[in-house]
Motif scaffolding. Structure first.
Motif, PDB file in Angstrom:
ATOM      1  N   THR A 223       6.790  -5.049  17.598  1.00  0.00           N
ATOM      2  CA  THR A 223       5.993  -5.984  16.789  1.00  0.00           C
ATOM      3  C   THR A 223       4.511  -5.941  17.152  1.00  0.00           C
ATOM      4  O   THR A 223       3.758  -6.832  16.749  1.00  0.00           O
ATOM      5  CB  THR A 223       6.511  -7.423  16.980  1.00  0.00           C
ATOM      6  OG1 THR A 223       6.431  -7.785  18.367  1.00  0.00           O
ATOM      7  CG2 THR A 223       7.942  -7.550  16.495  1.00  0.00           C
ATOM      8  N   ALA A 224       4.091  -4.923  17.887  1.00  0.00           N
ATOM      9  CA  ALA A 224       2.679  -4.805  18.258  1.00  0.00           C
ATOM     10  C   ALA A 224       1.916  -4.055  17.169  1.00  0.00           C
ATOM     11  O   ALA A 224       2.498  -3.315  16.368  1.00  0.00           O
ATOM     12  CB  ALA A 224       2.536  -4.069  19.588  1.00  0.00           C
TER      13      ALA A 224
ATOM     14  N   ASP B  69      -3.593  -5.932   2.010  1.00  0.00           N
ATOM     15  CA  ASP B  69      -2.504  -4.953   2.041  1.00  0.00           C
ATOM     16  C   ASP B  69      -2.664  -3.934   0.916  1.00  0.00           C
ATOM     17  O   ASP B  69      -2.483  -2.725   1.118  1.00  0.00           O
ATOM     18  CB  ASP B  69      -1.144  -5.652   1.897  1.00  0.00           C
ATOM     19  CG  ASP B  69      -0.792  -6.539   3.073  1.00  0.00           C
ATOM     20  OD1 ASP B  69      -1.305  -6.290   4.180  1.00  0.00           O
ATOM     21  OD2 ASP B  69      -0.002  -7.488   2.876  1.00  0.00           O
ATOM     22  N   VAL B  70      -2.981  -4.429  -0.279  1.00  0.00           N
ATOM     23  CA  VAL B  70      -3.130  -3.537  -1.431  1.00  0.00           C
ATOM     24  C   VAL B  70      -4.332  -2.618  -1.239  1.00  0.00           C
ATOM     25  O   VAL B  70      -4.265  -1.412  -1.511  1.00  0.00           O
ATOM     26  CB  VAL B  70      -3.268  -4.346  -2.735  1.00  0.00           C
ATOM     27  CG1 VAL B  70      -3.459  -3.410  -3.921  1.00  0.00           C
ATOM     28  CG2 VAL B  70      -2.050  -5.234  -2.960  1.00  0.00           C
ATOM     29  N   VAL B  71      -5.435  -3.168  -0.743  1.00  0.00           N
ATOM     30  CA  VAL B  71      -6.633  -2.351  -0.519  1.00  0.00           C
ATOM     31  C   VAL B  71      -6.347  -1.240   0.483  1.00  0.00           C
ATOM     32  O   VAL B  71      -6.719  -0.075   0.270  1.00  0.00           O
ATOM     33  CB  VAL B  71      -7.801  -3.238  -0.035  1.00  0.00           C
ATOM     34  CG1 VAL B  71      -8.949  -2.378   0.505  1.00  0.00           C
ATOM     35  CG2 VAL B  71      -8.303  -4.122  -1.172  1.00  0.00           C
TER      36      VAL B  71
ATOM     37  N   GLU C 105       6.338   2.196  -1.546  1.00  0.00           N
ATOM     38  CA  GLU C 105       6.912   2.273  -0.197  1.00  0.00           C
ATOM     39  C   GLU C 105       5.804   2.144   0.848  1.00  0.00           C
ATOM     40  O   GLU C 105       5.982   1.487   1.880  1.00  0.00           O
ATOM     41  CB  GLU C 105       7.656   3.595  -0.033  1.00  0.00           C
ATOM     42  CG  GLU C 105       8.346   3.740   1.318  1.00  0.00           C
ATOM     43  CD  GLU C 105       9.043   5.091   1.467  1.00  0.00           C
ATOM     44  OE1 GLU C 105       9.370   5.461   2.620  1.00  0.00           O
ATOM     45  OE2 GLU C 105       9.234   5.777   0.432  1.00  0.00           O
ATOM     46  N   ARG C 106       4.660   2.743   0.554  1.00  0.00           N
ATOM     47  CA  ARG C 106       3.526   2.638   1.479  1.00  0.00           C
ATOM     48  C   ARG C 106       3.046   1.194   1.578  1.00  0.00           C
ATOM     49  O   ARG C 106       2.752   0.688   2.668  1.00  0.00           O
ATOM     50  CB  ARG C 106       2.379   3.543   1.017  1.00  0.00           C
ATOM     51  CG  ARG C 106       1.223   3.604   2.011  1.00  0.00           C
ATOM     52  CD  ARG C 106       0.020   4.391   1.489  1.00  0.00           C
ATOM     53  NE  ARG C 106       0.445   5.639   0.890  1.00  0.00           N
ATOM     54  CZ  ARG C 106       0.231   5.967  -0.374  1.00  0.00           C
ATOM     55  NH1 ARG C 106      -0.403   5.122  -1.186  1.00  0.00           N
ATOM     56  NH2 ARG C 106       0.645   7.119  -0.849  1.00  0.00           N
TER      57      ARG C 106
ATOM     58  N   GLU D  34       4.401  -5.085   6.067  1.00  0.00           N
ATOM     59  CA  GLU D  34       5.178  -5.476   7.251  1.00  0.00           C
ATOM     60  C   GLU D  34       4.382  -5.235   8.533  1.00  0.00           C
ATOM     61  O   GLU D  34       4.326  -6.100   9.412  1.00  0.00           O
ATOM     62  CB  GLU D  34       6.488  -4.696   7.292  1.00  0.00           C
ATOM     63  CG  GLU D  34       7.345  -5.053   8.501  1.00  0.00           C
ATOM     64  CD  GLU D  34       8.645  -4.262   8.539  1.00  0.00           C
ATOM     65  OE1 GLU D  34       9.419  -4.462   9.501  1.00  0.00           O
ATOM     66  OE2 GLU D  34       8.882  -3.445   7.618  1.00  0.00           O
ATOM     67  N   ARG D  35       3.761  -4.064   8.635  1.00  0.00           N
ATOM     68  CA  ARG D  35       2.997  -3.754   9.844  1.00  0.00           C
ATOM     69  C   ARG D  35       1.778  -4.661   9.985  1.00  0.00           C
ATOM     70  O   ARG D  35       1.408  -5.048  11.097  1.00  0.00           O
ATOM     71  CB  ARG D  35       2.563  -2.288   9.821  1.00  0.00           C
ATOM     72  CG  ARG D  35       3.704  -1.310  10.044  1.00  0.00           C
ATOM     73  CD  ARG D  35       3.191   0.118  10.155  1.00  0.00           C
ATOM     74  NE  ARG D  35       4.275   1.055  10.418  1.00  0.00           N
ATOM     75  CZ  ARG D  35       4.110   2.373  10.529  1.00  0.00           C
ATOM     76  NH1 ARG D  35       2.897   2.892  10.412  1.00  0.00           N
ATOM     77  NH2 ARG D  35       5.144   3.162  10.771  1.00  0.00           N
TER      78      ARG D  35
END
Length: 473
Positions: free
Chosen positions: A227-228, A273-275, A335-336, A342-343
Motif C-alpha cells: 500500500t506504499a 486520475d484521468v489526467v 485498465e490503466r 487504486e495506486r
C-alpha cells in the motif's frame, strides 16, 4: 526584510545554466475585449499599476555573508517596470511553430538575480493556425516567468489574479496587499542572523529526526503490505532521463474538461486520475513511435500542495510530492485508469501519513554553498546517467478558474503553465483548467525531446480512446 524558507532557497541553489528554476506560462489573449484599443504602452502601464505594491513582484534577494543562512527578501528601491515587461513580435509567418520556438528561447534565458525574479514578454502578431490550416485572427500572447523561489503552483495562480478580473473593465480579483518592507538590512545584522541560525541548527535537526525515523518505519510496513506509493530509483530509463542542456522545447495542447469530468463520474475516479491516465497514454504512444517504450511503467513525481495543512506561515512554496506509476506498460486506457486510481489512493494515504511540513523542515538544512557545489558537480560528472533513474518526469495538475478571466481587459483564451526540468528528468508536463478547458503545457530539454508536439498531439486521441472504453464497458 523576510528570510527565504529553506525550500524556497533550495530552488536558488538547484539552479545552474542548464537547470533553470523558473516557472513559465503562455497566455493567449483576445485583445478585442479590452475597454480601449490595445497598445503596449497602456498594457505595461496597467501592469505597473497592478504590481507596484505587491511584494512578490517588487522584492529581490540579498545574500547572507559567507552563506551562513538562506538569503532574505528586500524591496527593490530601483524597481522599474521596463526591466520586467518587454515587447516582441512573432517571426513571420507568425503561427504556432514560430511562437513555440520563440517561447522556448525565452524559457532558456535565466532571470536577473539583481532584480525581482520575474519577467513578462508581450508577444504581438500571433496568428493561431485554424482548423483548415489558415491563419486565424491576430492575438497577443504574454509569456511570463517567475522564479520557483517566489511561487509554487497555487501561489503562482494567485499572483496572476492580481492582474485579472471577471469582466473586461472590472478591478483585479485579488485584494490589495500591504507594500513589502523598505528597510534594507546592514551586513552586520545579516551576519548576526546567520550566526544565530547556524548555532540553533542542531536543535532543529534533533526535532526533525524523530518524526522522520518513525515515518521510515511506517513506510517499510506499507511497502510490505503493498500500500506504499511507488519507490524512487525504480523507474526505467528513457531518452529524457539524462543530463540536460540549456536548450528548451515547448509544446501545447487542449482537451475538454467536461469530457474528463464525465469519465471521472462514470468510473468513480478523480480528475487527477484521468489526467495522469492521459499522460501515461500519450507517453506510451510517443515512446512506442520512437521504438523506446520500456517494458516496465514510467514513474512521475507529482507535486502536491500542502498549503491548507501546513503549519508554516513563511515561505512561498508549500508543496510536497508523491511518486506514481503511469501505467505506460498497459495498452487498454480504462485498465490503466483503474490501476492508477487504486495506486493513487494508496499513494495519497501514504502521503497523508507524512507531515505536511516534512519537506520544508528538511530543506532548512540545505547549505547554500555546499548545495550549489553539489548540484554543479552532479551535472558536470553527468551522474544522472550513471545511477538508477529516480523518476522519469514531473507532472503537475494546477486547478484554474472555472469562468473566463480578463488580463488587463483582454480575455484569456488559453493559459498554459510550464514547470522546470531537471538533470535526470528532462521533461515536465503541467496541466491547468481554464473556463471549461484543460490546457496542457509540455517543456523539455531540446536534446532529450526534440519534438514536443509529437508527445502532446496524443492527448486528444488518448481522451477519445478513454471515453470510448468507458462507454463500452
Amino acid at each position: 526584510m523576510d528570510r527565504l524558507s529553506g525550500l524556497d532557497a533550495s530552488f536558488l541553489y538547484l539552479e545552474t545554466p542548464a537547470q533553470l528554476m523558473h516557472v513559465c506560462a503562455v497566455m493567449v489573449l483576445d485583445q478585442s475585449t479590452m475597454p480601449t484599443p490595445y497598445t503596449f504602452a497602456d498594457l505595461m502601464a496597467h501592469i505597473d499599476d497592478s504590481v507596484h505594491d505587491v511584494p512578490a513582484f517588487t522584492r529581490k534577494i540579498r545574500g547572507v555573508p559567507m552563506g551562513l543562512d538562506h538569503p532574505v527578501w528586500v524591496r527593490d528601491q530601483q524597481f522599474d517596470i521596463e526591466r520586467h515587461v518587454h515587447r516582441l513580435a512573432v517571426p513571420s509567418p507568425g503561427g504556432y511553430r514560430e511562437l513555440m520556438d520563440l517561447c522556448a528561447h525565452l524559457a532558456a534565458l535565466p532571470l536577473d538575480r539583481s532584480r525581482p525574479l520575474w519577467e513578462m514578454w508581450v508577444i504581438e502578431g500571433y496568428r493561431p493556425d485554424g482548423p483548415d490550416g489558415a491563419a486565424g485572427d491576430e492575438k497577443v500572447v504574454v509569456f511570463s516567468k517567475m522564479h520557483h523561489a517566489t511561487v509554487d503552483g497555487v501561489s503562482g495562480s494567485n499572483l496572476i489574479s492580481h492582474l485579472c478580473s471577471l469582466e473586461p473593465d472590472a478591478p483585479p480579483l485579488a485584494p490589495e496587499e500591504k507594500p513589502s518592507p523598505t528597510r534594507d538590512p546592514k551586513r552586520p545584522e545579516l551576519l548576526a542572523r546567520g550566526v544565530i541560525g547556524v548555532a540553533t541548527r542542531p536543535v532543529t535537526l534533533f526535532k526533525v529526526i524523530g518524526p522522520s525515523a518513525e515515518l521510515i518505519t511506517k513506510s517499510i510496513g506499507r511497502a510490505r503490505e503493498g500500500t506504499a506509493m511507488a519507490a524512487p530509483f525504480s523507474a526505467p530509463r528513457t531518452s529524457f532521463n539524462g543530463t540536460i542542456t540549456a536548450h528548451r522545447t515547448i509544446a501545447l495542447a487542449d482537451v475538454d474538461l467536461d469530457d474528463i469530468r464525465e469519465i471521472k463520474k462514470a468510473t468513480g475516479s478523480t480528475v487527477n486520475d484521468v489526467v495522469l491516465t492521459l499522460c501515461g497514454g500519450a507517453l506510451r504512444s510517443y515512446l512506442a513511435e520512437r521504438g523506446e517504450l520500456p517494458e516496465s511503467s514510467l514513474m512521475a513525481t507529482v507535486p502536491v500542495s500542502v498549503r491548507e495543512s501546513s503549519k508554516r506561515t513563511q515561505g512561498a512554496n508549500k508543496v510536497s510530492a508523491l511518486f506514481t506509476k503511469l501505467g505506460t506498460d498497459i495498452d487498454d486506457p480504462l485498465e490503466r485508469l483503474e490501476m492508477l486510481a487504486e495506486r493513487n489512493r494508496n499513494a495519497k494515504d501514504h502521503h497523508n501519513a507524512i507531515s505536511a511540513d516534512a519537506l520544508q523542515d528538511w530543506a532548512e538544512f540545505a547549505a547554500p554553498r555546499t548545495f550549489g557545489l553539489a548540484v554543479r558537480t552532479y551535472a558536470n560528472l553527468r551522474l544522472a546517467e550513471k545511477h538508477p533513474v529516480v523518476h522519469n518526469l514531473v507532472i503537475s495538475n494546477v486547478p484554474g478558474p472555472p469562468v473566463p478571466l480578463y488580463f488587463m481587459g483582454a480575455r484569456i483564451e488559453a493559459l498554459y503553465p510550464l514547470g522546470p526540468v531537471f538533470h535526470g528528468a528532462g521533461l515536465n508536463i503541467t496541466v491547468m483548467s481554464n473556463a471549461g478547458m484543460v490546457h496542457v503545457g509540455a517543456i523539455a530539454c531540446r536534446e532529450s525531446v526534440p519534438d514536443g508536439d509529437a508527445l502532446v498531439q496524443h492527448f486528444p486521441g488518448e481522451l477519445e480512446r478513454l471515453r470510448t472504453a468507458v462507454a463500452k464497458r
